[in-house]
Design a protein around this motif. Sequence first.
Motif, PDB file in Angstrom:
ATOM      1  N   ASP A  42       0.859  -1.184   0.000  1.00  0.00           N
ATOM      2  CA  ASP A  42       0.000   0.000   0.000  1.00  0.00           C
ATOM      3  C   ASP A  42       0.898   1.238   0.000  1.00  0.00           C
ATOM      4  O   ASP A  42       2.094   1.134  -0.298  1.00  0.00           O
ATOM      5  N   SER A  43       0.334   2.356   0.332  1.00  0.00           N
ATOM      6  CA  SER A  43       1.110   3.596   0.198  1.00  0.00           C
ATOM      7  C   SER A  43       2.324   3.628   1.129  1.00  0.00           C
ATOM      8  O   SER A  43       3.252   4.402   0.923  1.00  0.00           O
ATOM      9  N   HIS A  83      -2.157  -5.915   7.599  1.00  0.00           N
ATOM     10  CA  HIS A  83      -2.641  -4.586   8.001  1.00  0.00           C
ATOM     11  C   HIS A  83      -2.500  -3.579   6.872  1.00  0.00           C
ATOM     12  O   HIS A  83      -1.884  -2.540   7.017  1.00  0.00           O
ATOM     13  N   LYS A 117      -3.633  -0.760   4.183  1.00  0.00           N
ATOM     14  CA  LYS A 117      -4.577   0.355   4.181  1.00  0.00           C
ATOM     15  C   LYS A 117      -5.636   0.113   3.119  1.00  0.00           C
ATOM     16  O   LYS A 117      -5.583  -0.865   2.374  1.00  0.00           O
ATOM     17  N   GLU A 118      -6.538   1.068   3.014  1.00  0.00           N
ATOM     18  CA  GLU A 118      -7.641   0.941   2.060  1.00  0.00           C
ATOM     19  C   GLU A 118      -7.154   0.733   0.627  1.00  0.00           C
ATOM     20  O   GLU A 118      -7.689  -0.068  -0.118  1.00  0.00           O
ATOM     21  N   ASP A 119      -6.100   1.468   0.267  1.00  0.00           N
ATOM     22  CA  ASP A 119      -5.627   1.400  -1.121  1.00  0.00           C
ATOM     23  C   ASP A 119      -4.704   0.195  -1.345  1.00  0.00           C
ATOM     24  O   ASP A 119      -4.162   0.019  -2.414  1.00  0.00           O
ATOM     25  N   GLU A 121      -3.002  -3.537  -1.791  1.00  0.00           N
ATOM     26  CA  GLU A 121      -3.270  -4.642  -2.708  1.00  0.00           C
ATOM     27  C   GLU A 121      -2.459  -5.837  -2.233  1.00  0.00           C
ATOM     28  O   GLU A 121      -1.278  -5.688  -1.917  1.00  0.00           O
ATOM     29  N   LYS A 153     -12.457 -13.499   5.117  1.00  0.00           N
ATOM     30  CA  LYS A 153     -13.636 -12.636   5.107  1.00  0.00           C
ATOM     31  C   LYS A 153     -14.385 -12.743   6.435  1.00  0.00           C
ATOM     32  O   LYS A 153     -14.919 -11.757   6.948  1.00  0.00           O
ATOM     33  N   ALA A 198     -12.601 -10.662   8.911  1.00  0.00           N
ATOM     34  CA  ALA A 198     -12.805  -9.237   8.664  1.00  0.00           C
ATOM     35  C   ALA A 198     -14.196  -8.808   9.126  1.00  0.00           C
ATOM     36  O   ALA A 198     -14.370  -7.748   9.740  1.00  0.00           O
TER      37      ALA A 198
END
Lengths: 371, 423
Positions: free
Chosen positions: A156-157, A171, A173-175, A177, B226, B229
Amino acid sequence: MDKTNSKFKLSKTTKSNLITYLIVIIAYLTVQLLLAGGHMSSLMEGLLVPLCIYVILAVSLNLTVGILGELSLGHAGFMCVGAFSGAFFSKCTQGSMPDMLRFLLALIIGAVVAGVFGILIGIPVLRLKGDYLAIVTLAFGEIIKNLVNVLYIGRDSDGFHFSMKDSISLHLKEDGEVLVNGAQGITGTPHDSSFTIGVLLILLALFIILNLIHSRDGRAIMAIRDNRIAAESVGINITKYKLMAFSISAAIAGVGGVLYAHNLSTLTAQPKNFGYNMSIMILVYVVLGGIGNIRGSIIAAVLLTLLPELLRGLSDYRMLIYAVVLIAMMLLNWSPKAIEWKERFRETYFSGRKTGKSETAQVSQTGKGVK
Amino acid sequence: MKKYHKIISSVMASAMAVALFAGCGNAADNGNAQADDNAAPAENAADSSNAGAENAETGGETAATENNAGGVIKIGGVGPTTGSAAVYGLAVQNAAQLAVDEINANGGINGVQIEFKFEDDECDPEKSVNAYNTLKDWGMQMLVGSVTSGCSVAVAEKTAEDNMFQLTPSGSSVDCVKYDNAFRVCFSDPNQGMASAKYIGENAIASTVAIIYDSSDIYSSGIYEKFAAEAANQPFEIVSAEAFTADSKTDFSVQLQKAKDAGAELVFLPIYYTEASLILSQASTLGYAPIFFGCDGLDGILNVENFDTSLAEGVMLLTPFAADAEDELTKNFVAAYKEKFGDTPNQFAADAYDAVYAIKAAGEKAGITPDMDMSAICDAMKAAMPQITLDGLTGTGMTWDVSGEPNKEPKAVKITNGVYTAM
């Protein structure tokens, strides 16, 4: 044919090598012609790249088994290492550089990583006498397969995240992969492999191996195979040459793995593709093609990969027939009776035209060095 | 000696060339074969095995798919019929064949008969692509397959390239339907994990949960991730999550002991029934009796040999299909399947059966005809799939999204007195 060739004053090994290259090139041109004419069935079209992969693997294993005279049962492990490192690189850099360049780099990375693993395995094991390499490579193949299955890498970033537990513990982040997802492997590898690249790689592998065999180093390697004590007594550095042959063999297998990874969009390390069975399969190509006979490995790999697919018409019986064919081929190639029969057959029909007893080094030495 | 080797090498070279040629006939031959087919469509079924073998070796995909006017609709299937996953492939093959036979007996799709051919992929993505290509040479117009997730993803890449309609009965990983030409019948892995977590949370079955899953299996780890999560949003806590791999799936005492020590009231088992049966018996030896909760992989646990089914008492599972359900459709299907193949159908069989009927429903909606090529059929089917509603074995009122996911309610069942009972 003899006369035309003798004009060019080619040595026998060069001639034999040229025939090997020519077989590959002619097969390539034939396929290209068929493809251009649209006479190729989709099954055959889909099989072209796998054929190249198995030829590369068979040829590279033949370097270990036939030329070095050591038994390796973990060739699929090197293929696996190459496949995952190459695919991982491609997945990371997808879109950031031209496709061809990226694939070329992936091939190099796959080869280097597999080669490094070859050296790591080889340093302790190749110092030993006996069948230890077979045992260690067998374990190596299984360990690699299981390691890859618990490997999770995400990006991620913040950069790369790494875990051996599960993808949640990355862990991200949203972005983020997930690049390598444990048992689910790598999905969405770009489809870069093509028949042309495959054939170029075969030619490259052949070039490296054939030149190695006929070089000073290659003769040293074969000397070790034929008589270790004699080789040692004339001052050949046994470990160095063994390591050289073994790591080159591993690196070329890694290239085969990269080609494999870029041919299918999913890459998972299952017993089926990178397990013990695959290693044995490659060994079967080598043994049936003739141990130490590079050209034979190519032909055996092609025939044995095609056979189960061409037997699909027999539906449920095809794997049975395949096994029977394997046994029949093995008997025909290696049983003393069959060899005797072939000799007699040859004497009856070709005795008048025989010129003399000499042949390429590789053919006449088949099997001698392997216990 | 030299001559001999030269002869051998030229023979080998020509053998190689012949092998390469063997896959290739010429287009004219193929056209004739197709014309023969058209002249005698009634003989198709009887000749199908021969024709299949011939066609597999004669080439020219375009000729094979386009010259099929007035014939039959060719549906192909891909799955493992040999090897370790053969049980799933065979179930799909049998059930799909059963559905095709039924449809043909009742007049086919829009009055056109279906021809079904199944190819083995040995549960290997590479072989799966080969099997797909073989079927394409045969003239397949729609694909039911692949059976397993990894193979489905590999084949989906090819079907998307060719624009071939693909409906996988049981490929549950997310990537199986990432292209718009691919649909599935079963739940996706994340879907099952989420549904399980929600079910446990909403019905307040337990407050502490342990998970035992197979980290080397795509299905199991997909559900687990899943579930974990989704658990964060639910009123229960995951107190232990222990993995095992395909190489260590006989002794679960460590995992169970950890779950017990953590005080888990419920053990979630997103795994297949073979391992689950071992876990149940080992738990009973340990004197540990939590609630066990599983997904569709647990379906079949009551048929495990030498397994004391009383141990499975109280096990809950989310499954779309139970072979001993009481509705008319399931009863007829199970009876017909047993009669024909001598075996109780599992959930894979039910998925495949529904897949063929979904194709029938969508095909009738789209008005496909045998003379359409695979790309035209695919476009029509893609448009029709989201519009159909199917009452199948694995759910009533099933509908499909454009994304390829099915919409159906997961049914929770509980094992009481040795039978599945709806909850």
